[in-house]
Design a protein around this motif. Structure first.
Motif, PDB file in Angstrom:
ATOM      1  N   ALA A 125      45.318 -22.626  15.439  1.00  5.94           N
ATOM      2  CA  ALA A 125      44.584 -21.410  14.816  1.00  5.94           C
ATOM      3  C   ALA A 125      43.154 -21.710  14.137  1.00  5.94           C
ATOM      4  O   ALA A 125      42.192 -20.806  14.370  1.00  5.94           O
ATOM      5  N   ALA A 126      43.529 -22.464  13.305  1.00  8.10           N
ATOM      6  CA  ALA A 126      42.745 -22.985  12.409  1.00  8.10           C
ATOM      7  C   ALA A 126      41.198 -23.326  13.385  1.00  8.10           C
ATOM      8  O   ALA A 126      39.966 -23.489  13.087  1.00  8.10           O
ATOM      9  N   ARG A 127      41.234 -24.015  14.183  1.00  3.67           N
ATOM     10  CA  ARG A 127      40.087 -24.914  15.520  1.00  3.67           C
ATOM     11  C   ARG A 127      39.536 -23.472  16.067  1.00  3.67           C
ATOM     12  O   ARG A 127      38.213 -23.733  16.758  1.00  3.67           O
ATOM     13  N   MET A 128      40.469 -22.177  16.816  1.00  2.85           N
ATOM     14  CA  MET A 128      40.049 -21.605  17.075  1.00  2.85           C
ATOM     15  C   MET A 128      38.999 -21.133  16.285  1.00  2.85           C
ATOM     16  O   MET A 128      38.263 -20.779  17.086  1.00  2.85           O
ATOM     17  N   ALA A 129      39.321 -20.807  15.395  1.00  2.00           N
ATOM     18  CA  ALA A 129      38.847 -19.742  14.386  1.00  2.00           C
ATOM     19  C   ALA A 129      37.943 -20.492  13.703  1.00  2.00           C
ATOM     20  O   ALA A 129      36.594 -20.061  13.677  1.00  2.00           O
ATOM     21  N   PHE A 130      37.719 -21.861  13.279  1.00  2.00           N
ATOM     22  CA  PHE A 130      36.635 -22.914  13.524  1.00  2.00           C
ATOM     23  C   PHE A 130      35.453 -22.465  14.340  1.00  2.00           C
ATOM     24  O   PHE A 130      34.457 -22.167  14.562  1.00  2.00           O
ATOM     25  N   LEU A 131      35.946 -23.047  15.835  1.00  2.00           N
ATOM     26  CA  LEU A 131      35.170 -23.069  17.087  1.00  2.00           C
ATOM     27  C   LEU A 131      34.408 -21.630  17.483  1.00  2.00           C
ATOM     28  O   LEU A 131      32.920 -21.504  18.010  1.00  2.00           O
ATOM     29  N   GLU A 132      34.667 -20.288  17.036  1.00  2.00           N
ATOM     30  CA  GLU A 132      34.442 -19.200  17.121  1.00  2.00           C
ATOM     31  C   GLU A 132      32.991 -18.839  16.035  1.00  2.00           C
ATOM     32  O   GLU A 132      31.970 -18.400  16.291  1.00  2.00           O
ATOM     33  N   VAL A 133      33.764 -18.866  14.617  1.00  2.00           N
ATOM     34  CA  VAL A 133      32.370 -18.991  14.175  1.00  2.00           C
ATOM     35  C   VAL A 133      31.606 -19.673  13.447  1.00  2.00           C
ATOM     36  O   VAL A 133      30.230 -19.886  13.524  1.00  2.00           O
ATOM     37  N   TYR A 134      31.463 -21.501  13.567  1.00  2.00           N
ATOM     38  CA  TYR A 134      30.032 -22.411  13.844  1.00  2.00           C
ATOM     39  C   TYR A 134      29.125 -21.852  14.684  1.00  2.00           C
ATOM     40  O   TYR A 134      28.068 -22.547  13.594  1.00  2.00           O
ATOM     41  N   PRO A 135      29.031 -21.770  15.772  1.00  2.00           N
ATOM     42  CA  PRO A 135      27.632 -21.378  16.074  1.00  2.00           C
ATOM     43  C   PRO A 135      26.875 -20.382  15.264  1.00  2.00           C
ATOM     44  O   PRO A 135      25.655 -20.826  15.034  1.00  2.00           O
ATOM     45  N   ALA A 136      27.708 -19.484  14.848  1.00  2.00           N
ATOM     46  CA  ALA A 136      26.301 -18.405  13.990  1.00  2.00           C
ATOM     47  C   ALA A 136      26.507 -18.848  12.493  1.00  2.00           C
ATOM     48  O   ALA A 136      25.014 -19.011  11.948  1.00  2.00           O
ATOM     49  N   LYS A 137      27.384 -19.655  11.788  1.00  2.00           N
ATOM     50  CA  LYS A 137      27.560 -20.682   9.796  1.00  2.00           C
ATOM     51  C   LYS A 137      25.580 -21.146  10.942  1.00  2.00           C
ATOM     52  O   LYS A 137      24.936 -21.737   9.936  1.00  2.00           O
ATOM     53  N   LEU A 138      25.616 -22.457  11.690  1.00  2.00           N
ATOM     54  CA  LEU A 138      24.830 -22.913  12.405  1.00  2.00           C
ATOM     55  C   LEU A 138      23.308 -22.701  12.112  1.00  2.00           C
ATOM     56  O   LEU A 138      22.501 -23.239  12.196  1.00  2.00           O
ATOM     57  N   ARG A 139      23.613 -21.319  13.041  1.00  2.00           N
ATOM     58  CA  ARG A 139      22.042 -20.479  13.059  1.00  2.00           C
ATOM     59  C   ARG A 139      21.572 -20.330  11.786  1.00  2.00           C
ATOM     60  O   ARG A 139      20.041 -20.133  11.776  1.00  2.00           O
ATOM     61  N   GLU A 140      22.690 -20.273  10.331  1.00  2.00           N
ATOM     62  CA  GLU A 140      22.027 -19.501   9.474  1.00  2.00           C
ATOM     63  C   GLU A 140      22.023 -20.370   8.697  1.00  2.00           C
ATOM     64  O   GLU A 140      21.306 -20.473   7.634  1.00  2.00           O
ATOM     65  N   TYR A 141      22.814 -20.903   8.881  1.00  2.00           N
ATOM     66  CA  TYR A 141      22.653 -22.414   7.475  1.00  2.00           C
ATOM     67  C   TYR A 141      21.129 -24.126   8.252  1.00  2.00           C
ATOM     68  O   TYR A 141      21.461 -25.226   7.054  1.00  2.00           O
ATOM     69  N   GLY A 142      21.710 -24.575   9.218  1.00  2.00           N
ATOM     70  CA  GLY A 142      21.081 -24.865  10.048  1.00  2.00           C
ATOM     71  C   GLY A 142      21.695 -26.374   9.454  1.00  2.00           C
ATOM     72  O   GLY A 142      22.938 -26.519   9.646  1.00  2.00           O
ATOM     73  N   ALA A 143      21.152 -27.987   9.545  1.00  2.00           N
ATOM     74  CA  ALA A 143      21.082 -28.799   8.911  1.00  2.00           C
ATOM     75  C   ALA A 143      21.780 -29.083   6.977  1.00  2.00           C
ATOM     76  O   ALA A 143      21.831 -30.148   7.143  1.00  2.00           O
ATOM     77  N   GLU A 144      21.271 -27.227   6.421  1.00  2.00           N
ATOM     78  CA  GLU A 144      21.591 -27.398   5.265  1.00  2.00           C
ATOM     79  C   GLU A 144      23.304 -28.536   4.523  1.00  2.00           C
ATOM     80  O   GLU A 144      23.741 -28.738   5.285  1.00  2.00           O
ATOM     81  N   MET A 145      23.298 -29.298   3.604  1.00  2.00           N
ATOM     82  CA  MET A 145      24.211 -30.259   2.827  1.00  2.00           C
ATOM     83  C   MET A 145      24.483 -29.406   2.184  1.00  2.00           C
ATOM     84  O   MET A 145      24.441 -28.229   1.454  1.00  2.00           O
TER      85      MET A 145
END
Length: 209
Positions: A125-145
């Motif tokens: 369940a965690a993996r499925m939720a992560f894969l769904e949300v990650y692209p949007a978070k990547l657009r928001e934060y880019g490569a920020e650490m």
């Protein structure tokens, strides 16, 4: 290992060869100190991405009129350059133990923000939720650490020192989080880091005004 799939010591000769070639296009020669500054600023990105960014810069009708500073190369890379894809990001999240309050985690903010702590330890369940949300978070934060300090003091010291060594964060940021690292950080160096390409004797860096 670099934090986001960036360059390692084996990439360094090719990186410097590309950098020297770009400088030659502008009639410039970079000192060893300048080369090191470019390397430190860009090593967190993949070699192929950096080479492509050099190409985009020199072809740009406006920016391409001047020798690129590290910030110009980063601008050409784009905000998400060097960030892992969804599956790689999930693997990194699990390996970093984001859910472990004892662990100090230095990882891309997009990964940290996308990790569904409420669903862990249900990996499916965690993996499925992560894969769904990650692209949007990547657009928001880019490569920020992102840095999350854990309770384990020894782990905190090791994690921060390693993050500085492989270029995920700067020494100033690490010291602001753990001043006791002052004596350790100067000795931190990537074990596979070769010597710089030395410029001709007497050469000095010249950059755009």
């Amino acid at each position: 290992m670099t934090g986001r799939g960036g360059m390692t010591g084996t990439d360094r000769p090719a990186f410097h060869a590309a950098l020297v070639a770009v400088a030659e296009l502008y009639g410039r020669t970079l000192s060893a100190v300048a080369q090191r500054m470019y390397w430190q600023a860009l090593r967190r990105y993949r070699l192929a991405d950096v080479e492509a960014a050099f190409g985009r810069h020199v072809e740009d009708p406006e920016r391409g009129r001047f020798m690129p500073l590290p910030a110009d190369v980063v601008a050409a890379l784009g905000p998400a350059a060097g960030a892992p894809g969804p599956e790689e990001a999930w693997s990194k999240a699990v390996a970093a133990r984001i859910w472990d309050e004892e662990a100090t985690v230095v990882i891309e903010r997009a990964i940290f923000e996308a990790f569904p702590l409420a669903l862990w330890p249900d990996r499916v369940a965690a993996r499925m939720a992560f894969l769904e949300v990650y692209p949007a978070k990547l657009r928001e934060y880019g490569a920020e650490m992102s840095v999350s300090l854990g309770w384990d003091r020894a782990d905190r010291e090791t994690a921060l020192a390693e993050a500085v060594a492989d270029g995920r964060i700067g020494s100033e940021r690490a010291l602001s989080l753990m001043p006791e690292l002052q004596d350790r950080l100067p000795a931190v160096r990537s074990p596979d880091e070769p010597e710089l390409i030395a410029p001709p004797p007497g050469a000095a860096m010249a950059l755009k005004p």
